[in-house]
Design an enzyme around this catalytic site. Structure first.
Site, short mmCIF file in Angstrom:
data_model
loop_
_atom_site.label_atom_id
_atom_site.label_comp_id
_atom_site.label_asym_id
_atom_site.label_seq_id
_atom_site.Cartn_x
_atom_site.Cartn_y
_atom_site.Cartn_z
N ALA A 64 32.79 -16.15 16.73
CA ALA A 64 31.97 -14.95 16.95
C ALA A 64 31.49 -14.91 18.39
O ALA A 64 31.04 -15.92 18.93
CB ALA A 64 30.76 -14.96 16.02
N ARG A 67 29.55 -9.46 20.10
CA ARG A 67 29.88 -8.16 19.48
C ARG A 67 30.80 -8.25 18.29
O ARG A 67 30.74 -7.45 17.38
CB ARG A 67 30.53 -7.25 20.54
N GLY A 220 32.04 -20.15 42.45
CA GLY A 220 31.66 -20.20 41.03
C GLY A 220 30.84 -21.44 40.68
O GLY A 220 30.70 -21.79 39.52
N ASP A 234 16.52 -25.46 35.10
CA ASP A 234 17.61 -26.03 34.31
C ASP A 234 17.50 -27.57 34.27
O ASP A 234 17.71 -28.19 33.22
CB ASP A 234 18.94 -25.59 34.94
N LYS A 238 16.67 -30.33 31.06
CA LYS A 238 17.39 -31.57 30.74
C LYS A 238 16.41 -32.74 30.57
O LYS A 238 16.59 -33.58 29.69
CB LYS A 238 18.43 -31.86 31.82
N1 LIG Z 1 30.12 -23.99 31.99
C1 LIG Z 1 29.64 -25.22 32.16
O1 LIG Z 1 30.10 -25.99 33.01
C2 LIG Z 1 28.56 -25.75 31.26
C3 LIG Z 1 28.10 -27.08 31.42
C4 LIG Z 1 27.11 -27.58 30.53
C5 LIG Z 1 26.59 -26.74 29.57
N2 LIG Z 1 27.03 -25.43 29.49
C6 LIG Z 1 26.45 -24.58 28.45
O2 LIG Z 1 27.49 -24.15 27.59
C7 LIG Z 1 27.19 -22.85 27.08
C8 LIG Z 1 28.38 -21.93 27.33
O3 LIG Z 1 28.61 -21.84 28.74
P1 LIG Z 1 29.81 -20.92 29.30
O4 LIG Z 1 29.90 -21.26 30.74
O5 LIG Z 1 30.99 -21.05 28.43
O6 LIG Z 1 29.15 -19.45 29.14
P2 LIG Z 1 29.93 -18.04 29.05
O7 LIG Z 1 31.28 -18.15 29.65
O8 LIG Z 1 28.97 -17.04 29.57
O9 LIG Z 1 30.13 -17.80 27.48
C9 LIG Z 1 29.06 -17.47 26.63
C10 LIG Z 1 29.63 -16.99 25.32
O10 LIG Z 1 28.54 -16.80 24.41
C11 LIG Z 1 28.71 -15.54 23.78
N3 LIG Z 1 27.42 -15.01 23.34
C12 LIG Z 1 26.37 -14.62 24.08
N4 LIG Z 1 25.38 -14.17 23.29
C13 LIG Z 1 25.82 -14.28 22.01
C14 LIG Z 1 25.26 -13.97 20.75
N5 LIG Z 1 24.03 -13.48 20.64
N6 LIG Z 1 26.01 -14.18 19.64
C15 LIG Z 1 27.26 -14.69 19.75
N7 LIG Z 1 27.84 -15.01 20.92
C16 LIG Z 1 27.13 -14.81 22.05
C17 LIG Z 1 29.35 -14.68 24.85
O11 LIG Z 1 29.95 -13.56 24.23
P3 LIG Z 1 29.97 -12.10 24.95
O12 LIG Z 1 31.15 -12.17 25.87
O13 LIG Z 1 30.16 -11.18 23.82
O14 LIG Z 1 28.66 -11.95 25.65
C18 LIG Z 1 30.38 -15.67 25.41
O15 LIG Z 1 31.50 -15.71 24.58
C19 LIG Z 1 25.90 -22.42 27.78
O16 LIG Z 1 24.80 -22.68 26.95
C20 LIG Z 1 25.85 -23.30 29.01
O17 LIG Z 1 24.53 -23.51 29.49
C21 LIG Z 1 28.00 -24.94 30.28
#
Ligand SMILES: NC(=O)c1ccc[n+]([C@@H]2O[C@H](COP(=O)([O-])OP(=O)(O)OC[C@H]3O[C@@H](n4cnc5c(N)ncnc54)[C@H](OP(=O)(O)O)[C@@H]3O)[C@@H](O)[C@H]2O)c1
Length: 374
Positions: A64, A67, A220, A234, A238
């Site tokens: 999910a 949307r 990025g 952030d 942690k």
């Molecule tokens: N990227 C990293 O290196 C990294 C490292 C450590 C931790 N994290 C953590 O990992 C998590 C994901 O990071 P990411 O970089 O993958 O983020 P991202 O690319 O922005 O992906 C977020 C996802 O969550 C979905 N989402 C948002 N609100 C939602 C809701 N209410 N119900 C269902 N789905 C929802 C979004 O869908 P939509 O497209 O529909 O909005 C999207 O698919 C975050 O909490 C981040 O802090 C990331």
């Protein structure tokens, strides 16, 4: 002594044991973004070896986003943008939980950064669904909700969140193991932000700091709004996660955070803030020059003490300090404990990126599988 082979008793053939039955875990993924998609790829690649070697069948049954949601029996690849992905439903986390809860070994993986998803953890856990997540919001959120989540775990459902601190690095598990084996935590300190580590690792005072921030943003490395990295919150989250893991009732408000964002930039909209990013330059150049004159470097450090004091700040460290030995965007986390008193236990390596973060989540999922079996 020569013994004729004919006098040896034949070794009885061992009976062929049937393979143990496959154990199934049903995975529901919330948030197929950067980390979620990397995880889907890793799960797909590992499915056959895990079935063969661990007799574990990890099946992703629902995905999910904010949307829409997809079900596996209609869309086996479950990649939202895969060719042929036509059938989807409006996203509804009540239905998501109910469907998943009816399947064997249900595990929710929350790869969103959403408060509204974090709000669901307690009810999912109460209903017996395990939760694995890299999302920091529930684990570092309001204490009342954290306690409700703790109570919900009385159901026997498990909550794992290794990737919330250090992505794929074993930071939370290390602390958990230290405490579980009877050690006593004295302090944790380190570089908890890969972005800030990168910004300061290469900062020599010649290039304006704002230029490094712009460069990091283009690559990025920062959040779209770099203030979300520079404000230190952030990192504070942690520290709260590690404090709670160590049994302390710490809240975000208890962490003393020194923001790098000048007050005049805090209220501006993003475009206006980016226009005035050079406001960062002069104070940081001054601090850098003063540190360099003493043979020191600047590093963005988070510290947590066993008495609950916690702080996040830009610090001046001797150039040969262990926290100054990172490479590029390395996270470095040092645990001082009763056993590791003089020479701390150190975890170091890349602390961000979709693939390593997904691997941290995957490792948690395997720990859940092992614990459920035990
Ligand atoms: N990227 C990293 O290196 C990294 C490292 C450590 C931790 N994290 C953590 O990992 C998590 C994901 O990071 P990411 O970089 O993958 O983020 P991202 O690319 O922005 O992906 C977020 C996802 O969550 C979905 N989402 C948002 N609100 C939602 C809701 N209410 N119900 C269902 N789905 C929802 C979004 O869908 P939509 O497209 O529909 O909005 C999207 O698919 C975050 O909490 C981040 O802090 C990331």
């Amino acid at each position: 002594v020569n013994i004729p082979a004919s006098s040896l008793n034949p070794v009885p053939a061992s009976p062929v044991r049937p393979a143990p039955p496959l154990r199934e875990l049903s995975v529901g993924l919330v948030g197929p973004g950067q980390v979620g998609r990397a995880l889907l790829d890793q799960l797909l690649a590992a499915r056959a070896p895990l079935q063969r070697e661990l007799r574990l069948d990890l099946r992703v049954r629902i995905v999910a986003d904010s949307r829409r949601m997809w079900l596996d029996h209609e869309n086996p690849s479950l990649a939202p943008d895969a060719p042929g992905t036509r059938t989807w439903y409006p996203s509804d986390l009540d239905q998501f939980g109910a469907r998943l809860g009816a399947l064997p070994g249900p595990v929710v993986i929350d790869c969103s950064a959403s408060e509204s998803v974090a709000e669901r953890y307690a009810s999912w856990l109460r209903a017996g669904l395990h939760v694995v997540t890299p999302n920091k919001l529930a684990i570092s959120g309001p204490l009342e909700r954290w306690h409700a989540i703790g109570k919900a775990r009385d159901s026997g459902a498990l909550l794992r969140y290794e990737a919330t601190v250090g992505a794929g690095l074993p930071v939370v598990q290390t602390l958990r193991d230290l405490i579980a084996t009877g050690d006593t935590l004295c302090s944790v300190e380190g570089l908890f932000s890969g972005t800030l580590a990168w910004l300061f690792d290469g900062y020599d005072g010649r290039q304006p700091f704002s230029q490094r921030v712009r460069q990091a943003r283009e690559m990025g490395y920062t959040e779209p709004d770099p203030r979300a990295d520079l404000d230190g919150v952030d990192v504070a989250r942690k520290l709260v996660i590690l404090a709670r893991e160590a049994g302390m009732d710490l809240s975000l408000e208890d962490v003393h955070v020194q923001s790098l964002v000048p007050p005049e930039l805090r209220e501006l909209d993003l475009d206006a803030c980016m226009q005035r990013l050079q406001d960062l330059d002069e104070p940081l150049a001054r601090r850098h020059a003063a540190a360099a004159a003493r043979g020191s470097v600047l590093r963005h450090v988070g510290r947590l003490h066993a008495d609950g004091r916690a702080q996040v700040a830009l610090e001046e460290l001797p150039a040969d300090h262990p926290l100054a030995q990172g490479r590029l965007s390395d996270n470095i986390v040092q645990f001082r404990t009763r056993r590791y008193a003089d020479n701390p236990l150190r975890v170091q390596g890349p602390g961000a990126g979709p693939e390593v973060t997904a691997a941290g989540v995957f490792a948690d999922l395997l720990r859940v599988a092992a614990e459920v079996r035990a």
